[in-house]
Write a protein that holds these residues in place. Sequence first.
Motif, short mmCIF file in Angstrom:
data_model
loop_
_atom_site.label_atom_id
_atom_site.label_comp_id
_atom_site.label_asym_id
_atom_site.label_seq_id
_atom_site.Cartn_x
_atom_site.Cartn_y
_atom_site.Cartn_z
N THR A 150 0.81 -1.21 0.00
CA THR A 150 0.00 0.00 0.00
C THR A 150 0.85 1.26 0.00
OG1 THR A 150 -1.69 -1.20 1.23
CG2 THR A 150 -1.87 1.19 1.18
N ARG A 151 1.84 1.34 0.90
CA ARG A 151 2.65 2.55 0.98
C ARG A 151 3.43 2.78 -0.32
NH1 ARG A 151 4.42 5.96 4.94
NH2 ARG A 151 6.29 7.14 4.42
N LEU A 152 3.96 1.70 -0.90
CA LEU A 152 4.70 1.82 -2.15
C LEU A 152 3.80 2.35 -3.26
CD1 LEU A 152 7.68 1.07 -2.82
CD2 LEU A 152 6.79 -1.01 -3.86
N THR A 153 2.56 1.86 -3.30
CA THR A 153 1.62 2.32 -4.32
C THR A 153 1.27 3.79 -4.13
OG1 THR A 153 0.67 0.09 -4.43
CG2 THR A 153 -0.63 1.88 -5.35
N GLY A 183 4.18 5.97 -5.10
CA GLY A 183 4.32 5.99 -6.55
C GLY A 183 3.31 6.90 -7.22
N VAL A 184 2.05 6.85 -6.77
CA VAL A 184 1.01 7.71 -7.34
C VAL A 184 1.31 9.18 -7.06
CG1 VAL A 184 -1.43 8.32 -7.20
CG2 VAL A 184 -0.76 5.91 -7.27
N CYS A 185 1.70 9.49 -5.84
CA CYS A 185 2.01 10.88 -5.47
C CYS A 185 3.18 11.42 -6.28
CB CYS A 185 2.31 10.99 -3.99
SG CYS A 185 0.89 10.68 -2.91
N LEU A 186 4.22 10.62 -6.43
CA LEU A 186 5.37 11.05 -7.22
C LEU A 186 5.00 11.25 -8.68
CD1 LEU A 186 8.22 8.80 -5.75
CD2 LEU A 186 8.03 11.28 -5.55
N THR A 187 4.14 10.39 -9.20
CA THR A 187 3.69 10.54 -10.59
C THR A 187 2.94 11.85 -10.78
OG1 THR A 187 3.54 8.13 -10.82
CG2 THR A 187 2.35 9.48 -12.43
N VAL A 188 2.05 12.17 -9.85
CA VAL A 188 1.28 13.42 -9.94
C VAL A 188 2.22 14.63 -9.88
CG1 VAL A 188 -0.43 14.85 -8.78
CG2 VAL A 188 -0.82 12.40 -9.01
N ILE A 189 3.18 14.61 -8.96
CA ILE A 189 4.12 15.72 -8.84
C ILE A 189 4.94 15.87 -10.11
CG2 ILE A 189 6.13 16.57 -7.56
CD1 ILE A 189 4.99 15.18 -5.08
N GLY A 207 13.95 7.77 -2.62
CA GLY A 207 12.83 6.87 -2.85
C GLY A 207 12.71 5.81 -1.78
N ALA A 208 13.84 5.25 -1.34
CA ALA A 208 13.79 4.22 -0.30
C ALA A 208 13.27 4.79 1.02
CB ALA A 208 15.19 3.63 -0.10
N ARG A 209 13.60 6.03 1.31
CA ARG A 209 13.12 6.65 2.55
C ARG A 209 11.65 7.00 2.46
NH1 ARG A 209 18.28 6.90 2.35
NH2 ARG A 209 19.60 7.27 4.19
N ARG A 255 9.91 3.62 2.52
CA ARG A 255 10.31 2.82 3.67
C ARG A 255 10.60 1.38 3.28
NH1 ARG A 255 6.08 4.95 8.40
NH2 ARG A 255 6.75 7.15 8.36
N THR A 256 11.37 1.24 2.22
CA THR A 256 11.79 -0.09 1.77
C THR A 256 13.25 -0.30 2.18
OG1 THR A 256 12.39 0.86 -0.38
CG2 THR A 256 10.21 -0.16 -0.16
N PRO A 257 13.65 -1.54 2.47
CA PRO A 257 15.04 -1.78 2.88
C PRO A 257 16.05 -1.49 1.79
CG PRO A 257 13.86 -3.86 2.55
CD PRO A 257 12.84 -2.78 2.49
N THR A 258 15.68 -1.66 0.54
CA THR A 258 16.56 -1.36 -0.59
C THR A 258 15.80 -0.49 -1.60
OG1 THR A 258 15.87 -3.40 -1.71
CG2 THR A 258 17.86 -3.50 -0.35
N PRO A 259 16.53 0.30 -2.39
CA PRO A 259 15.85 1.15 -3.39
C PRO A 259 15.04 0.33 -4.39
CG PRO A 259 18.13 1.83 -3.10
CD PRO A 259 17.98 0.53 -2.37
N THR A 260 13.88 0.83 -4.73
CA THR A 260 13.02 0.21 -5.73
C THR A 260 13.20 0.93 -7.07
OG1 THR A 260 11.41 -0.29 -4.00
CG2 THR A 260 10.65 -0.43 -6.27
N PRO A 261 13.45 0.20 -8.17
CA PRO A 261 13.73 0.87 -9.45
C PRO A 261 12.64 1.86 -9.88
CG PRO A 261 14.31 -1.45 -9.60
CD PRO A 261 13.65 -1.26 -8.26
N THR A 262 11.38 1.45 -9.79
CA THR A 262 10.31 2.33 -10.27
C THR A 262 10.21 3.60 -9.44
OG1 THR A 262 9.06 0.40 -11.05
CG2 THR A 262 7.85 2.47 -10.80
N ILE A 263 10.22 3.47 -8.11
CA ILE A 263 10.16 4.64 -7.25
C ILE A 263 11.39 5.52 -7.45
CG2 ILE A 263 10.08 5.44 -4.86
CD1 ILE A 263 7.48 4.25 -5.81
N SER A 264 12.55 4.91 -7.58
CA SER A 264 13.78 5.67 -7.81
C SER A 264 13.70 6.45 -9.11
CB SER A 264 14.98 4.73 -7.83
OG SER A 264 15.11 4.01 -6.62
#
Length: 367
Positions: A37-40, A43-49, A303-305, A308-317
């Motif tokens: 949920t948090r990742l989604t 991702g949506v918020c970053l896309t809008v920005i 993006g990882a912060r 809140r993922t232990p490692t960076p996620t490619p899409t969020i990054s």
Amino acid sequence: MSVTSAARGDTAQQPLAHRRPLRPVIAIGPMRLPMRTRLTVVGVCLTVIAVVLFLADIAISDYPMTLADVVRILFGGGTRVQNVIVFDVQLPRALVAALVGLGLGYAGSLTQVVTRNPLASPDMIGITAGASTFAVLAIAFGSTWGSWLAGVGVPVAAIIGAAVAAVAMYLLAWRRGIESFRLVLVGVALTWMFEAITSYLLTRAQINDAARAQQWLVGSVNNASWSDVWPLVITVAVALALVGPVSRTLSALSLGPDVAAGLGASPGRGNTLVLGLGVVISAMCVAAAGPIAFVALLAPQIGARLARTPTPTPTISGLVGATLVLLADVVCRTVLPSGLPVGIVTAAVGGPFLIYLMIRVSRKATV
């Protein structure tokens, strides 16, 4: 497609008070994809920005336009003059900024996960420096002994330089496999070596050629055109198509070579695959806009912060990278003097962040 809930563990045999929260699952035929949920949401918020910044970057020009005007023009409205300004000048620049940021963020997440080091990124392990050296050869020495690189063009020269740096890094770091710490050390050494060569080349070039090369080295989207857009579109499309397979490999590699091998992944082959993908993406981005500093370093960590993922996620990054470059371009065109490249803004932000990361890594090492 349906959405169900999957519990962690066998909840049928557990007391109600000890059952863990259910995680939503998207069912597409035989596949079951757990929703984070948090990742989604992030991702949506970053896309809008990113979309808002993209439209704002298009709207900033000598011909005043609002965001509503930009949307109307993009969907077929507007006068002939507005269409020329938007589609011939503004849209390629905004697209290059967004795609370069997306690609650098994606490449940075790949290198940081493989090396398990938050300081590792294409501009820290020699890839960007190698691309820059060969690009300077094509720009500043195109009429002399660098004519063969000038003949293929600056973008292709940058890609060749990135490939040379990657091969050199791979060969020097190889010792019964790729060891992460050794890879980072070799990459830093290669970065300084290529930067020294670039500095020497600039001192030997003609003043006008050196000035053009220096402007490219800072990283800029000021002169972006449609010829820069299409290679980036193809590169980013291929990268996004590989998100699923690469994510599985990254998840295993982030746990270390021994655990990855126990999970059925091949650490040597996986590192080569992921690093190769990161090299190609970063080389295409550098070829289009120059070495925009620190985006590949900043985007995965931010993006990882956020997620809140232990490692960076490619899409969020990638989304964070696109947001950073678009924001830097908007700042350059509104707050700072006209004509400044986006690399100045990203370097000003990335320098202090690099110091923060180094302090954080040092503290973890002493615990």
